[in-house]
Design a protein around this motif. Structure first.
Motif, PDB file in Angstrom:
ATOM      1  N   TYR A   1       0.868  -1.357  -0.024  1.00 18.37           N
ATOM      2  CA  TYR A   1      -0.257   0.631  -0.396  1.00 18.37           C
ATOM      3  C   TYR A   1       0.824   0.673   0.017  1.00 18.37           C
ATOM      4  O   TYR A   1       2.607   1.406   0.295  1.00 18.37           O
ATOM      5  CB  TYR A   1      -0.983   0.012   0.801  1.00 18.37           C
ATOM      6  CG  TYR A   1      -0.489  -0.161   2.182  1.00 18.37           C
ATOM      7  CD1 TYR A   1       0.310   1.327   3.240  1.00 18.37           C
ATOM      8  CD2 TYR A   1       0.123  -1.154   2.990  1.00 18.37           C
ATOM      9  CE1 TYR A   1       0.494   1.316   4.128  1.00 18.37           C
ATOM     10  CE2 TYR A   1       0.825  -1.585   4.023  1.00 18.37           C
ATOM     11  CZ  TYR A   1       1.707   0.100   5.071  1.00 18.37           C
ATOM     12  OH  TYR A   1       1.284  -0.232   6.637  1.00 18.37           O
ATOM     13  N   LYS A   2       0.254   2.411  -0.388  1.00 16.41           N
ATOM     14  CA  LYS A   2       1.225   4.016  -0.640  1.00 16.41           C
ATOM     15  C   LYS A   2       1.007   4.414   1.036  1.00 16.41           C
ATOM     16  O   LYS A   2      -0.001   4.256   1.150  1.00 16.41           O
ATOM     17  CB  LYS A   2       0.646   4.463  -1.341  1.00 16.41           C
ATOM     18  CG  LYS A   2       0.363   4.093  -2.995  1.00 16.41           C
ATOM     19  CD  LYS A   2       2.305   4.725  -3.524  1.00 16.41           C
ATOM     20  CE  LYS A   2       1.783   4.419  -5.296  1.00 16.41           C
ATOM     21  NZ  LYS A   2       3.419   4.264  -5.619  1.00 16.41           N
TER      22      LYS A   2
ATOM     23  N   THR B   1       5.698   2.672  -0.690  1.00 20.00           N
ATOM     24  CA  THR B   1       4.804   1.779  -1.208  1.00 20.00           C
ATOM     25  C   THR B   1       5.753   0.956   0.029  1.00 20.00           C
ATOM     26  O   THR B   1       6.491   0.624   0.403  1.00 20.00           O
ATOM     27  CB  THR B   1       5.474   1.238  -2.224  1.00 20.00           C
ATOM     28  OG1 THR B   1       5.172   2.317  -3.351  1.00 20.00           O
ATOM     29  CG2 THR B   1       4.117  -0.032  -2.452  1.00 20.00           C
ATOM     30  N   ARG B   2       4.082   0.086   1.048  1.00 17.86           N
ATOM     31  CA  ARG B   2       5.085  -0.815   1.953  1.00 17.86           C
ATOM     32  C   ARG B   2       4.536  -1.902   1.916  1.00 17.86           C
ATOM     33  O   ARG B   2       3.435  -2.026   1.303  1.00 17.86           O
ATOM     34  CB  ARG B   2       4.815   0.316   3.294  1.00 17.86           C
ATOM     35  CG  ARG B   2       5.060   1.554   3.607  1.00 17.86           C
ATOM     36  CD  ARG B   2       4.942   1.714   4.854  1.00 17.86           C
ATOM     37  NE  ARG B   2       5.382   2.686   5.634  1.00 17.86           N
ATOM     38  CZ  ARG B   2       6.754   2.160   5.882  1.00 17.86           C
ATOM     39  NH1 ARG B   2       7.059   1.471   6.991  1.00 17.86           N
ATOM     40  NH2 ARG B   2       7.202   3.852   6.575  1.00 17.86           N
TER      41      ARG B   2
ATOM     42  N   GLY C   1       8.373  -4.193  11.144  1.00 18.56           N
ATOM     43  CA  GLY C   1       6.653  -3.311  10.203  1.00 18.56           C
ATOM     44  C   GLY C   1       6.659  -3.686   8.873  1.00 18.56           C
ATOM     45  O   GLY C   1       6.708  -4.564   8.493  1.00 18.56           O
ATOM     46  N   ASP C   2       6.053  -2.690   8.463  1.00 14.66           N
ATOM     47  CA  ASP C   2       5.247  -2.648   7.224  1.00 14.66           C
ATOM     48  C   ASP C   2       6.513  -2.505   6.535  1.00 14.66           C
ATOM     49  O   ASP C   2       6.573  -0.905   6.422  1.00 14.66           O
ATOM     50  CB  ASP C   2       3.939  -1.997   6.695  1.00 14.66           C
ATOM     51  CG  ASP C   2       3.082  -2.943   7.382  1.00 14.66           C
ATOM     52  OD1 ASP C   2       3.308  -4.357   7.364  1.00 14.66           O
ATOM     53  OD2 ASP C   2       1.642  -2.909   7.143  1.00 14.66           O
ATOM     54  N   VAL C   3       7.402  -2.630   5.868  1.00 11.23           N
ATOM     55  CA  VAL C   3       8.748  -2.129   5.232  1.00 11.23           C
ATOM     56  C   VAL C   3       8.683  -1.757   4.261  1.00 11.23           C
ATOM     57  O   VAL C   3       7.446  -1.839   3.153  1.00 11.23           O
ATOM     58  CB  VAL C   3       9.705  -3.276   5.134  1.00 11.23           C
ATOM     59  CG1 VAL C   3      10.569  -3.842   6.387  1.00 11.23           C
ATOM     60  CG2 VAL C   3       9.377  -3.995   4.309  1.00 11.23           C
ATOM     61  N   VAL C   4       9.569  -0.627   4.063  1.00 13.09           N
ATOM     62  CA  VAL C   4       9.125   0.314   2.609  1.00 13.09           C
ATOM     63  C   VAL C   4       9.694  -0.566   1.231  1.00 13.09           C
ATOM     64  O   VAL C   4      11.161  -1.036   1.723  1.00 13.09           O
ATOM     65  CB  VAL C   4       9.902   1.382   2.860  1.00 13.09           C
ATOM     66  CG1 VAL C   4      10.313   2.703   1.522  1.00 13.09           C
ATOM     67  CG2 VAL C   4       9.583   2.419   3.312  1.00 13.09           C
ATOM     68  N   ILE C   5       9.253  -0.763   0.300  1.00 12.58           N
ATOM     69  CA  ILE C   5       9.726  -1.291  -0.753  1.00 12.58           C
ATOM     70  C   ILE C   5      10.379  -0.579  -1.859  1.00 12.58           C
ATOM     71  O   ILE C   5      11.132  -0.670  -2.273  1.00 12.58           O
ATOM     72  CB  ILE C   5       8.974  -2.538  -1.048  1.00 12.58           C
ATOM     73  CG1 ILE C   5       7.041  -2.233  -1.071  1.00 12.58           C
ATOM     74  CG2 ILE C   5       8.844  -3.375  -0.101  1.00 12.58           C
ATOM     75  CD1 ILE C   5       6.704  -3.364  -2.215  1.00 12.58           C
TER      76      ILE C   5
END
Length: 276
Positions: free
Chosen positions: A99-100, A139-140, A171-175
């Motif tokens: 998700y953004k 984007t995560r 956590g929800d890592v940045v890709i």
């Protein structure tokens, strides 16, 4: 006839500063592991760090490696692979596994959330929220959703043995970063698969990142390499060598007339004594 080398390693520096002794240690480790098995040692320039990436550093890296007596095959730099990063991130967004996120670093630091080694663990504030089209957004990866879909995953480390992948500490890592086409996690995972790397060698400080990479490998149906996380070289203060700390450059030692082959042998001896 299958001519694929049995073992493929790589050295993947970013051209945003000079190489130092820690880089030499890592490059020699990967080089010797491949050569001892009759395999292949690759050089990949990770040049997507915006204006900090400078081609003159990449040229300097090649001279440094040659000075150390290493032999390599150079593969495409990351700047030639941007489409693959965009495609991969788009696939995760389309399936709801990413998700953004428009949160700034200041926003994240202000969150009342659990802490990890690298600061606040992002709790998914932007999950389910539609970012405005004109606002900068990263984007995560939705880590919990990805793990629920995949189940238990394993990766093998030379020292730690069989490891169960669990990237929740990130956590929800940045890709995909706001300012760059891909994060280290996404780019390194895709590139190693594209280059046919069978053994990933890197410093022990990146051990935890492998949990994230293992999840990404499964999501994109990529092969899982074997991992060697080697010891780090430390300075006199007991801290790891780093570009940002101004660790002495290999180029300076090379240009002063020091013997690179002798230096490489000293580093090999140090690896042998440390059991790395």
């Amino acid at each position: 006839m299958n001519t694929t080398p049995a073992l493929v390693t790589r050295f993947a520096p970013s051209p945003n500063g000079h190489l130092h002794m820690g880089h030499a240690f890592s490059a020699i480790y990967a080089h010797d592991l491949a050569k001892s098995a009759g395999g292949q040692f690759l050089l990949r320039i990770e040049d997507i760090d915006g204006p900090r990436s400078r081609p003159e550093y990449a040229d300097e890296f090649r001279r440094d490696l040659e000075w150390l007596g290493l032999e390599w095959e150079e593969v495409a730099p990351q700047s030639d692979r941007l489409e693959s990063y965009q495609d991969a991130a788009g696939r995760l967004l389309a399936t709801g596994l990413a998700y953004k996120c428009a949160c700034t670093r200041k926003d994240i630091e202000a969150l009342d959330a659990r802490k990890g080694d690298d600061g606040v663990i992002y709790p998914g504030t932007c999950k389910g929220r539609c970012a405005k089209s004109d606002e900068p957004a990263a984007t995560r990866l939705d880590v919990d959703k990805a793990m629920n879909d995949l189940g238990e995953l394993i990766w093998i480390d030379e020292e730690a043995g069989s490891v169960i992948a669990d990237p929740r500490e990130f956590g929800d890592v940045v890709i995909v970063r706001k300012d760059l086409p891909a994060s280290y996690h996404l780019a390194a995972t895709l590139d190693d698969a594209a280059d046919g790397v069978t053994v990933v060698t890197r410093g022990a400080d990146l051990f935890a990142a492998t949990h994230v990479h293992r999840i990404l490998q499964e999501l994109f149906e990529l092969p899982t390499p074997h991992y060697h996380h080697h010891d780090l070289l430390l300075d006199n203060d007991g801290q790891k060598l780093a570009k940002r700390r101004g660790s002495p450059a290999l180029a300076s030692r090379r240009e002063s007339g020091e013997d690179g082959l002798m230096l490489a042998e000293q580093l090999r001896l140090q690896q042998s004594l440390s059991g790395t």
